[in-house]
Design a protein around this motif. Structure first.
Motif: not given
Length: 86
Positions: A9-11, A25-31, A33-36
């Motif tokens: 799992x990646x926070x 609709x939810x946009x998330x950013x991985x802490x 890598x900053x990948x969205x």
């Protein structure tokens, strides 16, 4: 080389929420890598706000057009909220 397992799992943090009648609709950013990633069908009744912490799970896919991963969105209790192909 470290292999990503399906149980990893990646926070991530919630950046944006678009509310429709039944879905969010939810946009998330991985802490790290900053990948969205955008998830378009999260249940509307869930109490999720911008800035909340959610988690990503990843599974490799094969022969699905040009997509290479199936990405899952989880809450802190490990409940699956949505998935998408990237």
């Amino acid at each position: 080389m470290n292999e990503i397992r399906e149980t990893d799992r990646f926070e991530c943090v919630v950046l944006n929420i678009i509310e429709n009648l039944m879905w969010k609709g939810i946009t998330v950013e991985e802490k790290d890598t900053k990948g969205r990633v955008y998830f378009g069908r999260v249940k509307g009744e869930l109490d999720i706000k911008e800035g909340d912490t959610l988690y990503l799970g990843v599974r490799p896919t094969y022969e699905v057009e040009d997509k290479t991963m199936k990405v899952f969105l989880y809450d802190a209790e490990d409940n699956k909220l949505d998935w998408t192909l990237v």
